[in-house]
Design an enzyme around this catalytic site. Structure first.
Site, PDB file in Angstrom:
ATOM      1  N   LYS A  25       4.658  11.616  -2.960  1.00  0.00           N
ATOM      2  CA  LYS A  25       5.691  11.631  -4.016  1.00  0.00           C
ATOM      3  C   LYS A  25       4.824  11.744  -5.133  1.00  0.00           C
ATOM      4  O   LYS A  25       5.082  12.868  -6.208  1.00  0.00           O
ATOM      5  CB  LYS A  25       6.284  10.300  -4.320  1.00  0.00           C
ATOM      6  N   ASN A  26       3.516  11.511  -5.415  1.00  0.00           N
ATOM      7  CA  ASN A  26       2.799  11.418  -6.895  1.00  0.00           C
ATOM      8  C   ASN A  26       2.068  12.814  -6.624  1.00  0.00           C
ATOM      9  O   ASN A  26       1.427  13.269  -7.676  1.00  0.00           O
ATOM     10  CB  ASN A  26       1.853  10.435  -6.774  1.00  0.00           C
ATOM     11  N   CYS A  50       9.180   2.906 -12.656  1.00  0.00           N
ATOM     12  CA  CYS A  50       8.950   1.556 -12.261  1.00  0.00           C
ATOM     13  C   CYS A  50       8.700   0.657 -13.457  1.00  0.00           C
ATOM     14  O   CYS A  50       7.796   0.855 -14.463  1.00  0.00           O
ATOM     15  CB  CYS A  50       7.760   1.347 -11.458  1.00  0.00           C
ATOM     16  N   ARG A  79       3.655   0.933 -20.134  1.00  0.00           N
ATOM     17  CA  ARG A  79       3.270   2.237 -19.618  1.00  0.00           C
ATOM     18  C   ARG A  79       3.306   3.360 -20.814  1.00  0.00           C
ATOM     19  O   ARG A  79       4.308   4.178 -20.794  1.00  0.00           O
ATOM     20  CB  ARG A  79       3.964   2.760 -18.350  1.00  0.00           C
ATOM     21  N   ASP A 102      -1.338   0.799  -6.481  1.00  0.00           N
ATOM     22  CA  ASP A 102      -0.075   1.019  -5.649  1.00  0.00           C
ATOM     23  C   ASP A 102       0.191   0.473  -4.279  1.00  0.00           C
ATOM     24  O   ASP A 102       0.949   0.669  -3.742  1.00  0.00           O
ATOM     25  CB  ASP A 102       0.257   2.618  -5.557  1.00  0.00           C
ATOM     26  N   ARG A 124      12.940   5.550  -3.964  1.00  0.00           N
ATOM     27  CA  ARG A 124      12.318   6.239  -4.857  1.00  0.00           C
ATOM     28  C   ARG A 124      11.086   6.930  -4.378  1.00  0.00           C
ATOM     29  O   ARG A 124      10.588   8.135  -4.683  1.00  0.00           O
ATOM     30  CB  ARG A 124      12.131   5.662  -6.163  1.00  0.00           C
TER      31      ARG A 124
END
Ligand code: UD1
Length: 421
Positions: free
Chosen positions: A22-23, A117, A122, A305, A397
């Site tokens: 995903k990242n 999230c 952030r 994570d 997600r």
């Protein structure tokens, strides 16, 4: 709305394949905006964040298609808007990555504050600082960030914090700037190396990704490229913990050993067996894990994570463990939910003290963000009785076919509708 019903106490056994990261795919999708012809991204995971990012690109005028073999075909040549849809932007934090590429391609960009999230503050100040230095004017109006390219020139920038997102945003924008950009104290995550590989396949001149100094020589234009997204190291790590927390044995194919070294050394320390071969990683849980201490750090340190997932594991360890979260300030949301399952966790600021209990027991819990959701499913796999995990849109997600993969390993994880929502 759906929830997971997890029947615990079934050891995970078997082989499973890691999905694309995903990242990695999200910033790479943003980078594709700069190409002068279509791009093909193989091994793109089918995740809700990826679907949202696709809609954002379509909103800009691009076409995005998913093929039956898991590739995304992005044609950015028809992009005619610089305005990122506000509602979609709130759904996926990675939409912020569009700032650098859209400034480089369109000369302007309008975004709003990104969602994603809820794991504490952030900020995006480092992204803005870098884009301003490259030559953009940035102003905030009615909750929107409107940036315009005044100049677009190479810079020498030192990041106060090795932010993954800021490194990627500046790196992408700098590909089409005049002259050379140097990013110092850059983040070193493997996803940044994957982005560099893709950018270079598009005709960019980037080197140094994976170290703390990245050098980008600006080029005049970029063309479409084909790229295979790297395996998701956080999904790999989650499955590795799944094996240990259930006392099972799992082989994760398509996993890169080097990407999960920090986790591997912790798992070995607490008594699990981890073996690598050319195809992947095999993890075997051996009895009750021993307690240990974990501190999250930028790569190659222990990833933030993976912190919620290892907390689930340490909650059944023999002894007391201490977890220190140094990256995000509000990332222990799973602790309270694990408490409902019998875990003994005390939080003191950025530290959590976990007094291991022999076993957790099933309960109804809430996934408040992506990784805490994964941690609760892991806890449910090891617990006595049934665990109901609500709020699983957060898990969708970032985990592709999570319940299917776990069921293929012998778990019982059912997706059922959540009528009480
Ligand atoms: C990325 C990952 C996320 C992971 C995180 C840390 C993606 C899509 N997401 O998020 O899964 O948890 O790296 O490994 O790749 N910061 C600032 N100012 C900024 C930017 C960041 O102060 O402008 C701070 C953050 O508050 C945080 C730290 O820097 O404390 C690291 O954040 P960063 O590396 O930017 O995380 P993300 O790129 O958002």
């Amino acid at each position: 709305m759906y929830m997971f019903e997890v029947e615990g106490r079934r050891p995970l056994r078997g082989t499973v394949r890691a999905s694309g990261a995903k990242n990695a795919v999200l910033p790479i999708m943003a980078a594709a905006v700069m190409a002068g012809s279509p791009c093909v991204l193989h091994n793109s995971p089918d995740l809700s964040d990826v679907r949202t990012m696709s809609k954002i690109l379509e909103g800009l005028g691009a076409t995005v298609e998913r093929t039956s073999d898991g590739s995304l075909v992005i044609d950015p040549t028809t992009i005619d808007s610089h305005v990122v849809d506000e509602m979609l932007m709130r759904q996926v934090r990675s939409s912020i990555f569009l700032m650098g590429p859209l400034l480089a391609r369109m000369g302007k960009v309008q975004v709003s504050y990104p969602g994603g999230c809820d794991i504490g503050q952030r900020p995006i100040d480092l992204h803005i600082k870098g884009l301003k230095a490259l030559g953009a004017s940035v102003e905030e109006k009615h909750g929107h960030i409107i940036a315009e390219r005044l100049r677009w020139e190479g810079i020498d920038i030192h990041l106060d914090i090795p932010s993954v997102g800021a490194t990627e945003n500046i790196m992408m924008g700098a590909c089409l700037a005049d002259g050379v950009t140097i990013i110092r104290n850059a983040a070193k995550e493997p996803e940044i190396v994957d982005l560099q590989t893709f950018l270079n396949a598009m005709g960019a001149k980037v080197r140094g990704a994976g170290t703390d100094v990245i050098r980008i020589e600006g080029v005049e234009k970029l063309h479409g490229a084909e790229h295979t997204i790297m395996p998701d190291r956080i999904e790999v790590g989650t499955l590795m913990i799944g094996a240990v927390i259930t006392g099972g044995e799992v082989t994760v194919e398509n996993a890169v050993a080097e990407h999960v070294q920090a986790l591997t050394s912790k798992l070995r320390e607490i008594g699990a067996e981890v073996h690598f071969n050319g195809h992947g990683i095999t993890v075997r849980g051996k009895g009750r894990p021993r307690a240990t201490d974990v501190k999250t750090l930028p790569y190659p340190g222990f990833p933030t994570d993976m912190q919620p997932q290892i907390m689930a594991l340490l909650s059944i360890a023999d002894g007391t463990s201490v977890i220190t979260e140094t990256i995000f300030d509000s990332r222990f949301k799973q602790a309270e939910e694990l408490g409902r399952m019998g875990a003994k966790i005390r939080r003191e600021g950025r530290t959590a003290i976990i007094k291991g209990v022999p076993a957790l027991s099933g309960a109804m819990v809430e996934a408040t963000d992506l990784r805490s959701g994964a941690s609760l499913v892991l806890a449910g796999l090891s617990a006595e009785g049934k665990t109901v995990v609500r709020g699983i849109h957060n898990i969708d997600r970032g985990y592709e076919r999570f319940e299917e993969k776990l069921e293929s390993l012998g778990a019982s994880v059912k997706r059922v509708s959540d009528n009480r929502r």
